[in-house]
Scaffold this motif. Structure first.
Motif, PDB file in Angstrom:
ATOM      1  N   GLU A   1      18.145 -80.237 -15.651  1.00 37.68           N
ATOM      2  CA  GLU A   1      18.314 -80.024 -14.166  1.00 37.68           C
ATOM      3  C   GLU A   1      17.151 -79.412 -13.873  1.00 37.68           C
ATOM      4  O   GLU A   1      16.786 -78.545 -14.384  1.00 37.68           O
ATOM      5  CB  GLU A   1      19.577 -79.127 -14.209  1.00 37.68           C
TER       6      GLU A   1
ATOM      7  N   HIS B   1      20.000 -92.104 -17.905  1.00 36.43           N
ATOM      8  CA  HIS B   1      19.924 -92.190 -16.246  1.00 36.43           C
ATOM      9  C   HIS B   1      19.059 -91.148 -15.811  1.00 36.43           C
ATOM     10  O   HIS B   1      19.326 -89.763 -16.146  1.00 36.43           O
ATOM     11  CB  HIS B   1      21.403 -92.089 -15.728  1.00 36.43           C
TER      12      HIS B   1
ATOM     13  N   SER C   1      26.216 -80.496 -11.516  1.00 42.18           N
ATOM     14  CA  SER C   1      25.618 -81.949 -12.166  1.00 42.18           C
ATOM     15  C   SER C   1      25.768 -81.662 -13.495  1.00 42.18           C
ATOM     16  O   SER C   1      25.947 -82.496 -14.299  1.00 42.18           O
ATOM     17  CB  SER C   1      24.440 -81.778 -11.504  1.00 42.18           C
TER      18      SER C   1
ATOM     19  N   ARG D   1      15.256 -82.913  -8.516  1.00 44.40           N
ATOM     20  CA  ARG D   1      15.391 -82.754  -7.345  1.00 44.40           C
ATOM     21  C   ARG D   1      14.028 -82.426  -6.766  1.00 44.40           C
ATOM     22  O   ARG D   1      13.425 -81.542  -7.354  1.00 44.40           O
ATOM     23  CB  ARG D   1      16.304 -81.659  -6.712  1.00 44.40           C
TER      24      ARG D   1
ATOM     25  N   ASN E   1      18.650 -84.969 -13.904  1.00 41.41           N
ATOM     26  CA  ASN E   1      18.750 -84.927 -12.346  1.00 41.41           C
ATOM     27  C   ASN E   1      17.622 -83.957 -11.645  1.00 41.41           C
ATOM     28  O   ASN E   1      17.499 -82.749 -12.184  1.00 41.41           O
ATOM     29  CB  ASN E   1      20.070 -84.087 -12.002  1.00 41.41           C
TER      30      ASN E   1
ATOM     31  N   LYS F   1      16.587 -86.896  -6.362  1.00 39.46           N
ATOM     32  CA  LYS F   1      16.630 -86.729  -4.972  1.00 39.46           C
ATOM     33  C   LYS F   1      15.647 -86.083  -4.339  1.00 39.46           C
ATOM     34  O   LYS F   1      15.253 -85.294  -5.067  1.00 39.46           O
ATOM     35  CB  LYS F   1      18.136 -86.269  -4.615  1.00 39.46           C
TER      36      LYS F   1
ATOM     37  N   HIS G   1      19.739 -83.446 -21.833  1.00 40.95           N
ATOM     38  CA  HIS G   1      19.752 -83.117 -20.340  1.00 40.95           C
ATOM     39  C   HIS G   1      18.962 -82.503 -19.520  1.00 40.95           C
ATOM     40  O   HIS G   1      18.497 -81.299 -20.036  1.00 40.95           O
ATOM     41  CB  HIS G   1      21.422 -82.921 -19.861  1.00 40.95           C
TER      42      HIS G   1
ATOM     43  N   SER H   1      17.046 -93.116  -7.120  1.00 40.08           N
ATOM     44  CA  SER H   1      16.393 -92.187  -6.322  1.00 40.08           C
ATOM     45  C   SER H   1      16.871 -92.276  -4.756  1.00 40.08           C
ATOM     46  O   SER H   1      17.348 -93.270  -4.563  1.00 40.08           O
ATOM     47  CB  SER H   1      14.942 -92.200  -6.183  1.00 40.08           C
TER      48      SER H   1
ATOM     49  N   SER I   1      20.683 -87.739 -19.922  1.00 42.72           N
ATOM     50  CA  SER I   1      20.279 -87.894 -18.284  1.00 42.72           C
ATOM     51  C   SER I   1      19.181 -86.662 -17.932  1.00 42.72           C
ATOM     52  O   SER I   1      19.105 -85.762 -18.734  1.00 42.72           O
ATOM     53  CB  SER I   1      21.525 -88.079 -17.661  1.00 42.72           C
TER      54      SER I   1
ATOM     55  N   ASN J   1      25.276 -76.833  -6.929  1.00 43.34           N
ATOM     56  CA  ASN J   1      24.987 -78.212  -7.221  1.00 43.34           C
ATOM     57  C   ASN J   1      24.374 -78.399  -8.612  1.00 43.34           C
ATOM     58  O   ASN J   1      24.921 -79.333  -9.289  1.00 43.34           O
ATOM     59  CB  ASN J   1      24.183 -78.715  -6.049  1.00 43.34           C
TER      60      ASN J   1
ATOM     61  N   ASP K   1      18.270 -89.429 -12.276  1.00 43.13           N
ATOM     62  CA  ASP K   1      18.755 -89.526 -10.744  1.00 43.13           C
ATOM     63  C   ASP K   1      17.869 -88.564 -10.110  1.00 43.13           C
ATOM     64  O   ASP K   1      17.964 -87.205 -10.586  1.00 43.13           O
ATOM     65  CB  ASP K   1      20.239 -88.996 -10.671  1.00 43.13           C
TER      66      ASP K   1
ATOM     67  N   THR L   1      22.401 -84.831   1.673  1.00 47.47           N
ATOM     68  CA  THR L   1      21.976 -83.789   0.647  1.00 47.47           C
ATOM     69  C   THR L   1      21.201 -82.512   1.039  1.00 47.47           C
ATOM     70  O   THR L   1      21.127 -81.584   0.309  1.00 47.47           O
ATOM     71  CB  THR L   1      21.455 -84.256  -0.758  1.00 47.47           C
TER      72      THR L   1
END
Length: 424
Positions: free
Chosen positions: A58, A143, A307, A322, A320, A147, A56, A176, A318, A303, A145, A182
């Motif tokens: 972040e 996945h 997550s 940003r 995430n 943002k 993963h 996306s 996954s 956040n 994701d 957010t």
């Protein structure tokens, strides 16, 4: 001179120092510094401890290189120099600079704050290396994701990274979004009174510091034949500022001229010293600001932790991602205490030697938190993390026998305890 929006740019690597102000003018551009690993190789990776694999990521990243924000950045210096032109007071270099400024102004129309082709290339390179460094995270069906803030240069930065990831593996599950919903954690806002009030505490000290280190230049004599006319009829202070900022951001483009020849190395360095101190007061860690400035990014860090908790509890891979702004990346690095950037500095005279803004938040700057899971299922809760700032592994504020790899539970507990100071 025309601005060519395609071609190759030669970018310097990071590392300007107080004793060698001429070493790297590009880095002394502070937040206009172009990402150093677009052409130069990124730092090497340290192998994970035996038996651990990444699962993963972040991430928070700044948009890539952009045009200046505000039409006045391009129009005003032209208007100031035209005063001397109308009165026949321009030197040959002054005439050349005015012609260059006019061309830049024309090319900038309709591009206010937009991503440049170089900015797109920066993000494609980051995504390509992310995939190469952590292929397990981007396995089939993983996945991703993403943002972005609602600003177009951030959305396009996100789009370029996602396109690169999709090209590497079309079987990724990519989603996306860019939404005002957010923004409270995706972007620093002026309503965040904790950070604003903290910066006000040191405003007097910063004002005194900048007065002491005021930059005095003789640049105008290179542009205007009559110094008294310039003093009486032209806003030379504003022109100096515009020329410096346009020079700083020239590296965000392919083929754009700069105006650094108008200033000495010492003058350019001292401009950075003042700028660096200003960024530190607003976002660094100091008793001068009650050690609160970096808490502007408390919501973002919370956040990221939340997550990550979801990802750790899942057996799936996954990421995430940003995409936002330097006013988030810089205080986030301070709040997370990456390397020495969260160290407390209480004397502004020491900042330039100990804390260099360009190392933290160049264009396309990014924080990547990589999570590793043991292959041994009996140790499934023994998750490790490493953090990279601009793709460089950094030291974290908890003990570890396997640095740059740290136990996630230790780091998570440390950050949550720290965040108790500002509960909102």
């Amino acid at each position: 001179m025309k601005i060519f929006l395609a071609g190759l740019a030669c970018l310097c690597a990071a590392g300007a120092g107080a004793t060698e102000p001429a070493q790297n003018r590009a880095a002394l551009a502070s937040n206009y510094y172009a990402y150093p690993y677009t052409t130069a190789p990124a730092p090497a990776q340290t192998s994970a401890p035996a038996g651990y694999k990444p699962f993963h990521i972040e991430h928070y990243g700044r948009h890539g290189s952009r045009w200046h924000i505000g039409r006045g950045m391009y129009k005003t210096p032209v208007q100031i120099l035209e005063v001397a032109e109308r009165n026949g007071k321009l030197t040959e270099r002054g005439k050349e600079v005015l012609a260059q400024l006019r061309d830049i102004e024309v090319q900038s129309r309709g591009r206010d704050g937009e991503l440049t082709p170089l900015g797109a290339a920066q993000h494609r390179g980051i995504a390509k290396r992310m995939y190469a460094n952590f292929p397990e995270v981007f396995a089939d069906g993983s996945h991703v994701d993403a943002k972005s803030t609602v600003v177009i240069r951030c959305i396009l930065s996100m789009d370029n990274e996602l396109q690169e990831l999709y090209a590497a593996n079309p079987k990724l599950n990519i989603t996306s979004d860019a939404s005002y919903s957010t923004m409270p954690y995706m972007n620093f806002t002026d309503t965040d009174t904790v950070a604003m009030n903290a910066a006000k505490l040191a405003s007097a000290q910063l004002k005194d510091f900048q007065k002491k280190h005021r930059v005095s230049t003789n640049y105008i004599s290179k542009l205007v034949t009559d110094k008294q006319f310039a003093k009486d009829s032209m806003n030379t202070g504003s022109l100096e500022w515009y020329l410096e900022k346009l020079s700083a951001n020239a590296q965000s483009h392919y083929g754009m001229p700069d105006f650094y020849d108008l200033f000495t190395d010492e003058e350019i360095y001292n401009m950075w010293v003042n700028d660096n101190a200003s960024w530190f007061v607003r976002m660094g860690n100091s008793k001068l600001t009650d050690n609160l400035a970096a808490f502007s990014q408390r919501r973002l860090l919370r956040n990221m932790i939340a997550s990550a908790d979801t990802a750790v509890a899942s057996p799936l891979t996954s990421a995430n991602l940003r995409f936002g702004h330097e006013v988030c990346v810089l205080p986030l690095a301070v709040l997370m205490e990456l390397d020495h950037y969260g160290d407390e500095i209480n004397n502004l005279e020491e900042v330039a030697d100990k804390w260099k803004n360009h190392e933290i938040f160049p264009m396309a700057s990014n924080v990547q938190v990589i999570f590793y899971r043991p292959e041994d299922s009996t140790k499934s809760d023994d998750v490790l993390v490493k953090v990279m700032l601009n793709e460089r592994e950094v030291k974290l504020p908890v003990a570890s026998a396997t640095a740059p790899y740290y136990k996630w539970n230790d780091l998570r507990a440390y950050y949550l305890k720290k965040l108790e100071r500002v509960p909102d």
